[in-house]
Write a protein that holds these residues in place. Structure first.
Motif, PDB file in Angstrom:
ATOM      1  N   LEU B 157       0.834  -1.212   0.000  1.00 19.54           N
ATOM      2  CA  LEU B 157       0.000   0.000   0.000  1.00 19.54           C
ATOM      3  C   LEU B 157       0.869   1.263   0.000  1.00 19.54           C
ATOM      4  O   LEU B 157       0.655   2.188  -0.790  1.00 19.54           O
ATOM      5  CB  LEU B 157      -0.916  -0.013   1.230  1.00 19.54           C
ATOM      6  N   THR B 158       1.883   1.279   0.884  1.00 13.97           N
ATOM      7  CA  THR B 158       2.732   2.460   1.005  1.00 13.97           C
ATOM      8  C   THR B 158       3.504   2.727  -0.285  1.00 13.97           C
ATOM      9  O   THR B 158       3.600   3.862  -0.743  1.00 13.97           O
ATOM     10  CB  THR B 158       3.715   2.274   2.169  1.00 13.97           C
ATOM     11  N   LEU B 159       4.033   1.659  -0.888  1.00 15.42           N
ATOM     12  CA  LEU B 159       4.789   1.846  -2.129  1.00 15.42           C
ATOM     13  C   LEU B 159       3.872   2.242  -3.285  1.00 15.42           C
ATOM     14  O   LEU B 159       4.246   3.065  -4.126  1.00 15.42           O
ATOM     15  CB  LEU B 159       5.578   0.581  -2.469  1.00 15.42           C
ATOM     16  N   ALA B 160       2.659   1.650  -3.320  1.00 14.47           N
ATOM     17  CA  ALA B 160       1.718   2.021  -4.386  1.00 14.47           C
ATOM     18  C   ALA B 160       1.391   3.509  -4.293  1.00 14.47           C
ATOM     19  O   ALA B 160       1.206   4.186  -5.305  1.00 14.47           O
ATOM     20  CB  ALA B 160       0.440   1.197  -4.273  1.00 14.47           C
ATOM     21  N   HIS B 161       1.354   4.028  -3.080  1.00 14.70           N
ATOM     22  CA  HIS B 161       1.114   5.458  -2.880  1.00 14.70           C
ATOM     23  C   HIS B 161       2.314   6.270  -3.343  1.00 14.70           C
ATOM     24  O   HIS B 161       2.180   7.251  -4.071  1.00 14.70           O
ATOM     25  CB  HIS B 161       0.822   5.716  -1.404  1.00 14.70           C
ATOM     26  N   ALA B 162       3.514   5.807  -2.946  1.00  9.70           N
ATOM     27  CA  ALA B 162       4.719   6.588  -3.231  1.00  9.70           C
ATOM     28  C   ALA B 162       5.002   6.694  -4.727  1.00  9.70           C
ATOM     29  O   ALA B 162       5.531   7.691  -5.199  1.00  9.70           O
ATOM     30  CB  ALA B 162       5.911   5.971  -2.508  1.00  9.70           C
ATOM     31  N   TRP B 163       4.638   5.652  -5.486  1.00 10.16           N
ATOM     32  CA  TRP B 163       5.014   5.634  -6.900  1.00 10.16           C
ATOM     33  C   TRP B 163       3.873   6.010  -7.835  1.00 10.16           C
ATOM     34  O   TRP B 163       4.014   5.914  -9.057  1.00 10.16           O
ATOM     35  CB  TRP B 163       5.606   4.271  -7.261  1.00 10.16           C
ATOM     36  N   ALA B 164       2.732   6.413  -7.274  1.00 10.45           N
ATOM     37  CA  ALA B 164       1.556   6.725  -8.098  1.00 10.45           C
ATOM     38  C   ALA B 164       1.833   7.667  -9.277  1.00 10.45           C
ATOM     39  O   ALA B 164       1.503   7.335 -10.418  1.00 10.45           O
ATOM     40  CB  ALA B 164       0.446   7.266  -7.212  1.00 10.45           C
ATOM     41  N   PRO B 165       2.471   8.840  -9.039  1.00 12.66           N
ATOM     42  CA  PRO B 165       2.651   9.744 -10.181  1.00 12.66           C
ATOM     43  C   PRO B 165       3.515   9.148 -11.283  1.00 12.66           C
ATOM     44  O   PRO B 165       3.300   9.436 -12.463  1.00 12.66           O
ATOM     45  CB  PRO B 165       3.325  10.979  -9.571  1.00 12.66           C
ATOM     46  N   PHE B 166       4.475   8.281 -10.900  1.00 13.11           N
ATOM     47  CA  PHE B 166       5.351   7.675 -11.898  1.00 13.11           C
ATOM     48  C   PHE B 166       4.593   6.713 -12.793  1.00 13.11           C
ATOM     49  O   PHE B 166       5.028   6.406 -13.894  1.00 13.11           O
ATOM     50  CB  PHE B 166       6.495   6.931 -11.215  1.00 13.11           C
ATOM     51  N   ALA B 167       3.472   6.186 -12.288  1.00 16.03           N
ATOM     52  CA  ALA B 167       2.665   5.305 -13.120  1.00 16.03           C
ATOM     53  C   ALA B 167       1.668   6.115 -13.944  1.00 16.03           C
ATOM     54  O   ALA B 167       1.408   5.804 -15.101  1.00 16.03           O
ATOM     55  CB  ALA B 167       1.924   4.300 -12.243  1.00 16.03           C
ATOM     56  N   ILE B 168       1.116   7.175 -13.345  1.00 13.03           N
ATOM     57  CA  ILE B 168       0.081   7.950 -14.043  1.00 13.03           C
ATOM     58  C   ILE B 168       0.659   8.682 -15.257  1.00 13.03           C
ATOM     59  O   ILE B 168       0.090   8.634 -16.350  1.00 13.03           O
ATOM     60  CB  ILE B 168      -0.582   8.960 -13.076  1.00 13.03           C
ATOM     61  N   LEU B 169       1.802   9.360 -15.070  1.00 11.61           N
ATOM     62  CA  LEU B 169       2.319  10.220 -16.133  1.00 11.61           C
ATOM     63  C   LEU B 169       2.604   9.493 -17.455  1.00 11.61           C
ATOM     64  O   LEU B 169       2.114   9.928 -18.498  1.00 11.61           O
ATOM     65  CB  LEU B 169       3.559  10.986 -15.662  1.00 11.61           C
ATOM     66  N   PRO B 170       3.353   8.373 -17.452  1.00  9.86           N
ATOM     67  CA  PRO B 170       3.604   7.718 -18.759  1.00  9.86           C
ATOM     68  C   PRO B 170       2.334   7.228 -19.432  1.00  9.86           C
ATOM     69  O   PRO B 170       2.202   7.338 -20.654  1.00  9.86           O
ATOM     70  CB  PRO B 170       4.510   6.538 -18.403  1.00  9.86           C
ATOM     71  N   ILE B 171       1.377   6.694 -18.636  1.00 15.76           N
ATOM     72  CA  ILE B 171       0.131   6.204 -19.229  1.00 15.76           C
ATOM     73  C   ILE B 171      -0.657   7.381 -19.818  1.00 15.76           C
ATOM     74  O   ILE B 171      -1.190   7.302 -20.923  1.00 15.76           O
ATOM     75  CB  ILE B 171      -0.724   5.442 -18.190  1.00 15.76           C
ATOM     76  N   PHE B 172      -0.682   8.491 -19.074  1.00 14.21           N
ATOM     77  CA  PHE B 172      -1.380   9.685 -19.553  1.00 14.21           C
ATOM     78  C   PHE B 172      -0.809  10.149 -20.887  1.00 14.21           C
ATOM     79  O   PHE B 172      -1.553  10.438 -21.832  1.00 14.21           O
ATOM     80  CB  PHE B 172      -1.264  10.795 -18.501  1.00 14.21           C
ATOM     81  N   VAL B 173       0.525  10.191 -20.977  1.00 12.23           N
ATOM     82  CA  VAL B 173       1.172  10.651 -22.211  1.00 12.23           C
ATOM     83  C   VAL B 173       0.797   9.737 -23.380  1.00 12.23           C
ATOM     84  O   VAL B 173       0.465  10.204 -24.475  1.00 12.23           O
ATOM     85  CB  VAL B 173       2.699  10.728 -22.030  1.00 12.23           C
ATOM     86  N   ALA B 174       0.812   8.409 -23.124  1.00 10.66           N
ATOM     87  CA  ALA B 174       0.465   7.457 -24.186  1.00 10.66           C
ATOM     88  C   ALA B 174      -0.986   7.642 -24.624  1.00 10.66           C
ATOM     89  O   ALA B 174      -1.293   7.605 -25.824  1.00 10.66           O
ATOM     90  CB  ALA B 174       0.699   6.028 -23.697  1.00 10.66           C
ATOM     91  N   LEU B 175      -1.888   7.865 -23.670  1.00 13.69           N
ATOM     92  CA  LEU B 175      -3.310   8.042 -24.003  1.00 13.69           C
ATOM     93  C   LEU B 175      -3.523   9.333 -24.796  1.00 13.69           C
ATOM     94  O   LEU B 175      -4.337   9.386 -25.711  1.00 13.69           O
ATOM     95  CB  LEU B 175      -4.162   8.065 -22.728  1.00 13.69           C
ATOM     96  N   GLU B 176      -2.763  10.388 -24.427  1.00 11.53           N
ATOM     97  CA  GLU B 176      -2.895  11.661 -25.124  1.00 11.53           C
ATOM     98  C   GLU B 176      -2.516  11.541 -26.592  1.00 11.53           C
ATOM     99  O   GLU B 176      -3.015  12.270 -27.444  1.00 11.53           O
ATOM    100  CB  GLU B 176      -2.006  12.724 -24.465  1.00 11.53           C
ATOM    101  N   LYS B 177      -1.602  10.608 -26.882  1.00  9.49           N
ATOM    102  CA  LYS B 177      -1.096  10.473 -28.247  1.00  9.49           C
ATOM    103  C   LYS B 177      -2.071   9.732 -29.150  1.00  9.49           C
ATOM    104  O   LYS B 177      -1.914   9.734 -30.366  1.00  9.49           O
ATOM    105  CB  LYS B 177       0.245   9.721 -28.231  1.00  9.49           C
ATOM    106  N   ILE B 178      -3.068   9.049 -28.556  1.00  6.66           N
ATOM    107  CA  ILE B 178      -3.992   8.250 -29.371  1.00  6.66           C
ATOM    108  C   ILE B 178      -4.843   9.166 -30.242  1.00  6.66           C
ATOM    109  O   ILE B 178      -5.453  10.119 -29.759  1.00  6.66           O
ATOM    110  CB  ILE B 178      -4.906   7.378 -28.481  1.00  6.66           C
ATOM    111  N   ASP B 179      -4.859   8.852 -31.529  1.00  2.00           N
ATOM    112  CA  ASP B 179      -5.648   9.622 -32.476  1.00  2.00           C
ATOM    113  C   ASP B 179      -7.135   9.345 -32.213  1.00  2.00           C
ATOM    114  O   ASP B 179      -7.593   8.210 -32.336  1.00  2.00           O
ATOM    115  CB  ASP B 179      -5.258   9.188 -33.892  1.00  2.00           C
TER     116      ASP B 179
END
Lengths: 277, 285
Positions: B157-179
């Motif tokens: 739980l603690t690690l999932a909290h600590a690393w949340a932004p590192f998981a969100i940002l790359p996925i967000f960037v990939a989703l933004e690129k979808i035509d």
């Protein structure tokens, strides 16, 4: 039917997003709550309001030493990583050269390398060379992990730079140094400031490398770590954490403001992710 | 033959590269060398030997710690990415205004002291912690829950909290690129929302998901603060042992062998994940 589904899914998404943000902020919000709570035990229910824990900090001599050490480390690491990061960012934005991808990949490696590996590696070298650990060894480690962030920020600053401005300056008889000082530097200045602030914040908060490489002079996170063992010290540590929290958020907002201004200056939309990915 | 531009570029990057070679490549090579040496009390014996690796691989304690680090790190990665994906999706597809503010708000907790964030999870999950107090007050439970803290779940739980932004940002960037027109096309051709998601959105978001998995997985294997603060005895991980070997146990060569072993395993897993992700990922020609 499908409209109902859509409505539910939209509602579900918002609820989830809000719940997620609560999860993200839960520990952070507790920090000031316990810092201002008039009790030595860190637990609910709260017993009363006090600013006493902040006063305690003021009278803790060991803490002041740690703050001085941390400021020295963070300022030095921020300046040196921004300089090194700017070289690499400029080279990667402006030139194509052999093995560019592998060189950049190697320099960015500390971003994904576990910090304990970086720390252990530097420690082994210091042991072999018989060098004593000091604040400088911590600085050396922090430069490694800050440089990739500096490169990310400076890359977007250099990418938005219109090269014809530099060429015009050279054509008009300005020297290379003069062009750099009068044209390039002012244009990327917001990026430089943003990079300095981000690197400063990272170094100020870094624990693992500092823990392994620090000598007798401890940095702030190492000091906090040593205090977490003493239950009576906890409320004042919460107060210290609150101050650090406010400071970090302040620095981040300033860094973000400069980053956006840099993009605006160059007529670009600021990338929402801060150029990290 | 390197041309003028290539030379200029290399000259410009040389200070940074030199620093990385001196302070990263050389030390890493040193760690590998060190792992083949042995510690004789205060001196280091520089005869090459495989003894450290023999000990690191055969001692049940080290095997348990390495296996646990890997499984905790894989669970953390899975949980973090699964939790992060809907947020990234929400930001990319549903939020139209103030996207950068949302992203800024997501990264703010990450910039506060890591040590204190981990410690505060201890405060939240503890016996007299925030959760137990709240549940008791609300009458959900009659006595405090003890399974919350000092075990592997707390670490996850603690690690999932600590690393949340590192998981969100790359996925967000990939989703933004979808035509977005690809999604409309899928809908026009009769795909329902679910089919469309699994046939178009997810495969195209795969590069971001893979990046998120690697960015979260690799560093979490090496974390030792979280296991030490919230993990209890059955939450300790290999990094804690590495730290002990370099510190109290004064057996740096064995510590180096443990570090090299875990890094090699992590690198191997990363390569497998990367290659699998490449296969699963969609491509727009």
């Amino acid at each position: 039917m499908s409209r109902v589904l859509k409505f539910i899914s939209a509602r579900w998404m918002v609820t989830y997003a809000v719940a997620y943000m609560i999860f993200l902020y839960a520990p952070v919000v507790l920090l000031p709550v316990f810092a201002l709570n008039d009790a030595t035990i860190i637990a609910f229910p709260l017993s009363g309001f006090t600013t006493n824990w902040f006063v305690v900090l003021w009278h803790t001599e060991a803490l002041h030493g740690a703050i001085r050490n941390s400021l020295f480390v963070a300022v030095t690491a921020a300046i040196l990583s921004t300089v090194l990061g700017s070289f690499a960012a400029r080279a990667s934005a402006r030139y194509s050269f052999p093995a560019k991808r592998s060189i950049m990949g190697f320099i960015m490696l500390p971003l994904v390398l576990p910090e304990i590996i970086v720390a252990v590696a530097l420690l082994v070298v210091m042991m072999r060379l018989g060098m004593s650990l000091s604040l400088w060894t911590v600085v050396a480690g922090h430069i490694l992990i800050c440089t990739p962030f500096a490169i990310a920020i400076m890359s977007s600053a250099f990418q938005g730079l219109d090269q014809s401005l530099e060429e015009a300056s050279l054509d008009l008889g300005e020297t290379r140094v003069g062009t750099f000082l009068r044209i390039t530097l002012p244009l990327v200045m917001p990026g430089v400031i943003s990079s300095l602030l981000i690197c400063f914040t990272i170094s100020l908060d870094e624990f693992i490398i500092a823990f392994f490489l620090t000598g007798t002079d401890v940095t702030l996170p190492v000091y906090i770590w040593s205090q977490l063992r003493f239950p009576t010290k906890l409320p004042s540590i919460m107060a210290l954490g609150t101050i650090l929290l406010v400071l970090s958020i302040g620095l981040l907002i300033i860094a973000e403001w400069f980053r956006r201004r840099a993009s605006k200056k160059q007529g670009l939309e600021a990338s929402p992710t801060g150029g990290f990915v | 033959m390197v041309n003028k531009e290539g030379r200029q570029g290399l000259t410009l990057i040389s200070p940074t590269l030199l620093y990385a070679l001196l302070m990263l490549a050389a030390p890493l090579a040193m760690v590998v060398t060190f792992s083949f040496w042995t510690q004789d009390y205060l001196e280091v014996n520089t005869t090459l030997t495989l003894n450290n690796y023999r000990e690191a691989w055969s001692q049940p304690l080290y095997r348990v710690l390495i296996a646990r680090s890997l499984s905790i790190s894989l669970i953390v990665t899975f949980v973090t990415v699964i939790l992060a994906f809907p947020i990234a999706y929400y930001l990319s597809f549903k939020v139209t205004r103030r996207k950068s503010l949302w992203l800024f708000l997501i990264t703010v907790p990450f910039w506060t002291s890591y040590l204190l964030r981990v410690f505060l999870w201890k405060v939240i999950l503890g016996y007299n912690g925030v959760l137990n107090t709240a549940f008791l007050e609300l009458g959900f439970i009659t006595e405090p829950l003890t399974f919350l803290l000092y075990n592997a779940n707390a670490v996850v739980l603690t690690l999932a909290h600590a690393w949340a932004p590192f998981a969100i940002l790359p996925i967000f960037v990939a989703l933004e690129k979808i035509d977005r027109s690809l999604l409309e096309a899928a809908e026009d051709l009769g795909d329902g929302p679910l089919r469309r998601f699994f046939r178009i959105t997810l495969p195209l978001a795969m590069p971001g998901v893979i990046a998120a998995i690697l960015i979260v997985m690799i560093p979490t294997v090496g974390d030792f603060i979280t296991p030490k603060l919230v993990g209890g005895t059955d939450g300790l991980m290999i990094a804690n042992m590495i730290q002990i070997q370099f510190g109290k146990a004064n057996n740096a060569p064995l510590g180096a062998a443990l570090a090299v072993t875990s890094m090699v395993i992590v690198a191997a897993i990363s390569i497998v994940i990367f290659l699998t992700g490449k296969r699963l990922g969609g491509r727009v020609k």
